[in-house]
Design an enzyme around this catalytic site. Structure first.
Site, PDB file in Angstrom:
ATOM      1  N   ARG B  66      -4.281 -10.560   1.582  1.00  0.00           N
ATOM      2  CA  ARG B  66      -4.466 -11.123   2.917  1.00  0.00           C
ATOM      3  C   ARG B  66      -5.823 -11.838   3.005  1.00  0.00           C
ATOM      4  O   ARG B  66      -6.765 -11.496   2.305  1.00  0.00           O
ATOM      5  CB  ARG B  66      -4.342 -10.055   3.981  1.00  0.00           C
ATOM      6  CG  ARG B  66      -5.281  -8.888   3.851  1.00  0.00           C
ATOM      7  CD  ARG B  66      -5.047  -7.887   4.978  1.00  0.00           C
ATOM      8  NE  ARG B  66      -4.347  -6.706   4.532  1.00  0.00           N
ATOM      9  CZ  ARG B  66      -3.798  -5.798   5.351  1.00  0.00           C
ATOM     10  NH1 ARG B  66      -3.871  -5.950   6.645  1.00  0.00           N
ATOM     11  NH2 ARG B  66      -3.196  -4.745   4.886  1.00  0.00           N
ATOM     12  N   GLU B  77      -6.779 -11.525  10.449  1.00  0.00           N
ATOM     13  CA  GLU B  77      -6.205 -11.687   9.118  1.00  0.00           C
ATOM     14  C   GLU B  77      -4.966 -12.573   9.147  1.00  0.00           C
ATOM     15  O   GLU B  77      -4.198 -12.553  10.107  1.00  0.00           O
ATOM     16  CB  GLU B  77      -5.785 -10.315   8.559  1.00  0.00           C
ATOM     17  CG  GLU B  77      -6.933  -9.374   8.351  1.00  0.00           C
ATOM     18  CD  GLU B  77      -6.481  -7.999   7.871  1.00  0.00           C
ATOM     19  OE1 GLU B  77      -7.272  -7.350   7.180  1.00  0.00           O
ATOM     20  OE2 GLU B  77      -5.339  -7.599   8.181  1.00  0.00           O
ATOM     21  N   GLY B 246      -3.288   5.609   9.129  1.00  0.00           N
ATOM     22  CA  GLY B 246      -4.479   5.145   9.854  1.00  0.00           C
ATOM     23  C   GLY B 246      -5.575   4.574   8.977  1.00  0.00           C
ATOM     24  O   GLY B 246      -6.335   3.713   9.423  1.00  0.00           O
ATOM     25  N   GLY B 247      -5.697   5.040   7.729  1.00  0.00           N
ATOM     26  CA  GLY B 247      -6.743   4.493   6.859  1.00  0.00           C
ATOM     27  C   GLY B 247      -6.276   3.182   6.292  1.00  0.00           C
ATOM     28  O   GLY B 247      -5.459   3.159   5.390  1.00  0.00           O
ATOM     29  N   ASP B 248      -6.772   2.074   6.835  1.00  0.00           N
ATOM     30  CA  ASP B 248      -6.197   0.792   6.421  1.00  0.00           C
ATOM     31  C   ASP B 248      -7.212  -0.333   6.330  1.00  0.00           C
ATOM     32  O   ASP B 248      -6.860  -1.500   6.361  1.00  0.00           O
ATOM     33  CB  ASP B 248      -5.053   0.398   7.351  1.00  0.00           C
ATOM     34  CG  ASP B 248      -5.536   0.214   8.783  1.00  0.00           C
ATOM     35  OD1 ASP B 248      -6.724   0.464   9.051  1.00  0.00           O
ATOM     36  OD2 ASP B 248      -4.732  -0.184   9.628  1.00  0.00           O
ATOM     37  N   LYS B 252     -12.568   2.945   6.420  1.00  0.00           N
ATOM     38  CA  LYS B 252     -11.719   3.704   7.344  1.00  0.00           C
ATOM     39  C   LYS B 252     -10.724   4.527   6.532  1.00  0.00           C
ATOM     40  O   LYS B 252      -9.768   3.994   5.979  1.00  0.00           O
ATOM     41  CB  LYS B 252     -10.992   2.748   8.291  1.00  0.00           C
ATOM     42  CG  LYS B 252     -10.113   3.435   9.336  1.00  0.00           C
ATOM     43  CD  LYS B 252      -9.759   2.463  10.471  1.00  0.00           C
ATOM     44  CE  LYS B 252      -8.917   3.112  11.552  1.00  0.00           C
ATOM     45  NZ  LYS B 252      -7.495   3.265  11.184  1.00  0.00           N
TER      46      LYS B 252
END
Lengths: 361, 361
Positions: B66, B77, B246-248, B252
């Site tokens: 991305r 993005e 959630g960790g993306d 994070k």
């Protein structure tokens, strides 16, 4: 001068989208209404001013090479850039074979968004807009580099860019006569008809050699995707400014290499131009000057009256960013904006699911 | 079930846009009408089928990381991908601070286009659609990796993804009970209300430790942009499948590193996950398995009943591509498509200028 479309009807059970859900949209019809309402040459001058202002603050921009997806028949590209306040990108395709199938070779649309919250501020057609921003950039650079008092421009290629280039050079550089050559006489005739309606003197020329006769500025905007030689070395005399538009992807060039070796070469963004521009024919360290540095007085422009100057133009994302800013500033007041229900905006941002559920009634 | 909007009015002098000028558009209202018309759980199952079909032909895709534009408050993005026939991209922002200002943390829209001629085939909202495709991907991978007969899922985080995840795991994996914990009791209460309307048994839990009690599947979907420890090593017993959503992005993460060292780790696209996923905590050569290889039978999935499996999900462009294909296939027949005048389409493709001139009347 144009229309504002009411929001689309909704199922009776669905709550109305909130104000945050709407994205302003400028359609092709509204883009044409905007440009015709302002006046084409005024619009070109305004665009050149926006582009110049952004080029002058070049270091402020986040510059990314365009992201290209190549296929057998063409390319689809995303061209993003951003400053501290705004983010913009353009979607643009390039499919040379489209012409024969009755499609546009190039179509484009773009988005301006807020860096602070990521929400789109504008979605707009950019096929027409790109034609204008390309011409405005060419003429802005022409004003910077062409010999003083230039009044005649040669134009090799009478495709979709031709008339925009001609009128931009009249509006911004004071060109009075355009000498046009295209391998297809019907294309030249089309350009002459269009320019006659705008009162610009245009002359049909039987060859590129004929067209450059007496021209202080030479614009090349041909479309074939190949290494062509639209201009040979003997055709370019001392002091001429060359505005090379058509060579804009790997394997597609228009000028004989010998011209490049004689010219002072000016580019938008060297990492992109070395791959896509005329200078793909030269060594990767061949000296070039960046336009933004000339505009800021940090680099020399035309050295003397005898120098051949070349703008090796491939189009850069910042020009689209400037064009998006211009549309964003101008379209609303002109009534040329619709609005699209493009952003989900639940009352409670964590309750996207509840919004979907409530829409079911 | 919904509406089709007539083309906008045009100035009397402008010719009507040709058929080629129209781009099908699915608004937020129409996306919700499409999903509710089909039924949410059926839509999730169909999306999972489209995603599975595309994952099974993974080598056919042009995969690009991305293109991210980072700023102080967030990121914007562009996520492009293409196969031989179609090109798709998604625009998506991530601005954690938006929540406090009443904006969505994440909004998205996307485009599907023809590779053959570069023309857009579909413009659609993707905020709602992304919520569905993320949940459908999670549940598709859950069906592949979770222990046989799993009936209880723990859910840590009751934000915008929560209910979509819960219902996708019911529709696709047969989950019967969801045990929910959020640091904000109001968020948990919202999720319980929403899920009750859909007849899914949901239990509010006072802590993450409480929530994972008896759960064969643990989903983490928290929102803070920081290295957090939502799950510690002692909370995860043998045989559990972890679905980490959630960790993306860089910096994070949600899981303690010790869990990663005990788990079989499954990812979408390693070059992206190593930067954005939980495995950013591990050595860059730590062994991971690609989901598409498991789906094609080219790599092992769950090794045995005692193995801890982890889907380290960050979201990948091919999932959006599948979702765009699904909308393109489903929306028109459902009457959930408007059309936008977004492509300039002159009668003579070389005469863009003439089209602009004629629009002036």
């Amino acid at each position: 001068m144009t229309h504002s479309v009411p929001p689309p009807p909704r199922p009776a059970t669905a709550p109305a989208p909130s104000e945050l859900a709407w994205v302003p949209f400028v359609s092709v019809q509204n883009m044409m209404a905007l440009i015709n309402g302002i006046g084409l040459e005024t619009a070109l001058r305004e665009l050149a001013d926006y582009i110049e202002a952004d080029f002058r603050r070049w270091p402020d921009f986040d510059k990314t090479p365009r992201v290209a997806s190549h296929s057998r028949d063409g390319v689809i590209e995303l061209m993003p850039t951003a400053d501290a306040e705004s983010y913009g990108f353009k979607y643009v395709n390039g499919h040379p074979a489209n012409l024969k199938a009755g499609f546009q070779t190039v179509t484009a649309f773009g988005v301006l968004a807020s860096v602070a919250n990521g929400y789109p501020l504008l979605l707009t057609e950019m096929t027409v807009l790109t034609a204008l921003r390309t011409a405005a950039t060419s003429a802005l650079v022409g004003r910077l580099l062409a010999p003083k008092g230039a009044r005649t421009m040669a134009m090799i290629g009478a495709g979709a860019q031709c008339e925009f280039q001609a009128l931009a050079f009249r509006a911004i550089c004071g060109i009075e006569t355009v000498r046009i050559h295209d391998i297809d006489p019907a294309a030249t005739a089309k350009a002459l008809r269009n320019l006659a309606r705008h009162g610009l003197e245009a002359v049909a020329c039987g060859s590129a050699q004929d067209a450059v006769e007496g021209a202080e500025i030479v614009t090349t905007c041909t479309a074939d995707k190949q290494n062509a030689t639209i201009l040979t070395d003997n055709m370019i005399g001392a002091g001429v400014h060359i505005n090379a538009i058509g060579g804009d992807c790997p394997g597609k060039t228009e000028l004989h290499r010998d011209i490049l070796l004689r010219a002072g070469i000016f580019v938008e963004y060297p990492p992109q131009t070395r791959i896509e521009g005329e200078i793909q024919q030269l060594a990767p360290d061949h000296e070039v000057t960046e336009i933004w540095q000339v505009l800021r007085g940090e680099a020399e422009g035309r050295r003397d009256a005898a120098q051949i100057t070349l703008f090796d133009s491939v189009g850069f994302a910042i020009e689209d960013f400037s064009a998006l800013r211009w549309v964003h500033d101008r379209a609303r007041a002109a009534g040329c904006v619709e609005r699209l229900d493009m952003l989900a905006d639940p009352d409670d941002p964590r309750d996207l699911f509840g919004m979907l559920d409530r829409a079911a009634g």
